[in-house]
Design a protein around this motif. Structure first.
Motif, PDB file in Angstrom:
ATOM      1  N   SER A  69       6.881   0.788   4.136  1.00  0.00           N
ATOM      2  CA  SER A  69       7.481   1.569   2.590  1.00  0.00           C
ATOM      3  C   SER A  69       7.066   0.719   1.594  1.00  0.00           C
ATOM      4  N   GLY A  70       6.447   2.014   0.573  1.00  0.00           N
ATOM      5  CA  GLY A  70       6.507   1.685  -1.140  1.00  0.00           C
ATOM      6  C   GLY A  70       4.767   1.199  -1.260  1.00  0.00           C
ATOM      7  N   ASP A  71       5.154   0.643  -1.902  1.00  0.00           N
ATOM      8  CA  ASP A  71       3.911  -0.963  -2.156  1.00  0.00           C
ATOM      9  C   ASP A  71       4.209  -2.281  -1.384  1.00  0.00           C
ATOM     10  N   PRO A  72       3.806  -2.765  -0.497  1.00  0.00           N
ATOM     11  CA  PRO A  72       4.087  -3.375  -0.081  1.00  0.00           C
ATOM     12  C   PRO A  72       4.217  -4.910  -0.865  1.00  0.00           C
ATOM     13  N   SER A  73       3.275  -4.699  -1.604  1.00  0.00           N
ATOM     14  CA  SER A  73       3.549  -6.346  -2.720  1.00  0.00           C
ATOM     15  C   SER A  73       5.424  -6.423  -3.429  1.00  0.00           C
ATOM     16  N   LEU A  74       5.920  -5.315  -3.555  1.00  0.00           N
ATOM     17  CA  LEU A  74       7.560  -5.879  -4.007  1.00  0.00           C
ATOM     18  C   LEU A  74       8.100  -5.147  -2.913  1.00  0.00           C
ATOM     19  N   TYR A  75       8.970  -5.977  -2.448  1.00  0.00           N
ATOM     20  CA  TYR A  75       9.940  -6.342  -1.933  1.00  0.00           C
ATOM     21  C   TYR A  75       9.677  -6.010  -0.540  1.00  0.00           C
ATOM     22  N   GLY A  76       8.154  -6.144   0.106  1.00  0.00           N
ATOM     23  CA  GLY A  76       7.602  -5.992   1.390  1.00  0.00           C
ATOM     24  C   GLY A  76       7.959  -6.598   2.290  1.00  0.00           C
ATOM     25  N   ALA A  77       7.664  -8.223   1.375  1.00  0.00           N
ATOM     26  CA  ALA A  77       7.920  -9.067   2.829  1.00  0.00           C
ATOM     27  C   ALA A  77       7.272  -9.194   3.313  1.00  0.00           C
ATOM     28  N   ILE A  78       5.766  -9.195   2.557  1.00  0.00           N
ATOM     29  CA  ILE A  78       4.496  -9.509   3.483  1.00  0.00           C
ATOM     30  C   ILE A  78       4.411 -11.257   3.262  1.00  0.00           C
ATOM     31  N   GLY A  79       4.515 -11.386   2.157  1.00  0.00           N
ATOM     32  CA  GLY A  79       4.409 -12.959   2.195  1.00  0.00           C
ATOM     33  C   GLY A  79       4.130 -14.171   2.879  1.00  0.00           C
ATOM     34  N   GLU A  80       5.205 -14.221   3.650  1.00  0.00           N
ATOM     35  CA  GLU A  80       5.994 -14.600   4.730  1.00  0.00           C
ATOM     36  C   GLU A  80       4.654 -14.392   5.469  1.00  0.00           C
ATOM     37  N   GLN A  81       4.065 -13.147   6.409  1.00  0.00           N
ATOM     38  CA  GLN A  81       3.395 -12.613   7.136  1.00  0.00           C
ATOM     39  C   GLN A  81       2.057 -13.266   7.280  1.00  0.00           C
ATOM     40  N   ILE A  82       1.686 -13.034   5.830  1.00  0.00           N
ATOM     41  CA  ILE A  82       0.261 -13.278   4.820  1.00  0.00           C
ATOM     42  C   ILE A  82       0.154 -14.825   5.498  1.00  0.00           C
ATOM     43  N   ARG A  83       0.891 -15.475   5.205  1.00  0.00           N
ATOM     44  CA  ARG A  83       0.886 -17.557   5.247  1.00  0.00           C
ATOM     45  C   ARG A  83       0.613 -17.518   7.130  1.00  0.00           C
ATOM     46  N   VAL A  86      -3.531  -2.476   0.795  1.00  0.00           N
ATOM     47  CA  VAL A  86      -4.376  -1.112   1.443  1.00  0.00           C
ATOM     48  C   VAL A  86      -2.665  -1.082   0.380  1.00  0.00           C
ATOM     49  N   PRO A  87      -2.479  -0.690  -1.368  1.00  0.00           N
ATOM     50  CA  PRO A  87      -1.716  -0.529  -2.133  1.00  0.00           C
ATOM     51  C   PRO A  87      -0.777   1.035  -1.922  1.00  0.00           C
ATOM     52  N   GLY A  88       0.178   1.133  -2.383  1.00  0.00           N
ATOM     53  CA  GLY A  88       0.870   2.129  -2.277  1.00  0.00           C
ATOM     54  C   GLY A  88       1.621   2.918  -3.160  1.00  0.00           C
ATOM     55  N   VAL A  89       1.935   4.213  -3.267  1.00  0.00           N
ATOM     56  CA  VAL A  89       3.168   4.544  -4.468  1.00  0.00           C
ATOM     57  C   VAL A  89       4.567   3.354  -3.828  1.00  0.00           C
ATOM     58  N   THR A  90       5.132   3.553  -5.515  1.00  0.00           N
ATOM     59  CA  THR A  90       6.274   2.395  -5.674  1.00  0.00           C
ATOM     60  C   THR A  90       6.894   3.721  -5.365  1.00  0.00           C
TER      61      THR A  90
END
Length: 243
Positions: free
Chosen positions: A80-94, A106-110
């Motif tokens: 939801s929103g923009d994944p770079s904000l409170y999206g918990a993608i950091g642990e997935q990326i690691r 791919v950024p999104g509307v916040t």
């Protein structure tokens, strides 16, 4: 094969980016956060597999991404929103880096942008606030040193507070010494969704107003003098040139 972390926007399916929509409709595998991303965002997809990850843990999600990688299938990982904000993608990326699985964000509307649109206001105004602070209220997850709400409030900048509506009374108590009891504040529930709800007021009365509603989660808090824009200076962007 690539894992695309896609920002679906705040809820309105028309607020996903063109690129995000194209990937959702073309990727053979979709993993989406079903508790926050509406089904309408997935309309038109031709995926072989669609998984709601709301009840999955990190290991289970990564296992699905790894399975798709071995099959050579692109994945639309929809947040939801923009994944770079409170999206918990950091642990997935690691994990993806450890597994050497390619990914792209791919950024999104916040949610903050959607709330400003719902209120019909600008979040930065000359002489009032040229700074926007996006933060969250510390509950289970602690805040880094210097980022406690009271520390940020000393700037008196426009502030967007995530994940805090259940603690609104405590938030108001921390904001009031810095912003003043008359400072405008808004609580927006599910901005851009069909059941969007907005409650506006001041730090003096917002708690009582929200208590009279059923808003308990999925709401953003906006605070700052910009929310009452009457009588403020115009920007210089469209000012008439001298001479």
């Amino acid at each position: 094969m690539t894992v695309f972390f896609i920002g679906a926007g705040p809820g309105d399916p028309e607020l996903i980016t063109v690129k995000g929509q194209r990937l959702v409709r073309s990727c053979p595998v979709i993993l989406y956060a079903g508790s926050l991303v509406p089904q309408a965002v997935l309309e038109g997809h031709r995926a072989e597999r669609v998984v709601n990850t709301a009840d999955l843990d990190l290991d289970e999600i990564v296992a699905l991404l790894e399975e798709a990688h071995h099959k050579g299938l692109d994945v639309a990982r929809v947040h939801s929103g923009d994944p770079s904000l409170y999206g918990a993608i950091g642990e997935q990326i690691r994990r993806l880096r450890e597994l050497r699985i390619p990914y792209e964000i791919v950024p999104g509307v916040t949610a903050t942008a959607a709330c400003a649109a719902a209120l019909g206001c600008e979040l930065t105004l000359p002489d009032i606030s040229q700074t926007l602070i996006l933060t969250r209220y510390a509950t289970k997850t602690s805040m880094p040193e210097g980022e406690a709400l009271a520390d940020l409030a000393r700037h008196r900048a426009t502030m967007a507070i995530h994940l805090g509506v259940r603690h609104l009374a405590r938030i108001v108590d921390e904001l009031r010494p810095h912003y003043g009891a008359d400072c405008p504040i808004a609580v927006i529930y599910r901005a851009s969704w069909p059941d969007e709800e907005r409650v506006t007021g001041s730090l003096a009365d917002i708690v009582g107003k929200v208590q009279s509603t059923n808003i308990e989660r999925t709401a953003l808090i906006l605070v700052g003098r910009v929310l009452a824009a009457e009588g403020f200076s115009d920007s210089t962007l469209y000012a008439k040139a001298d001479g």
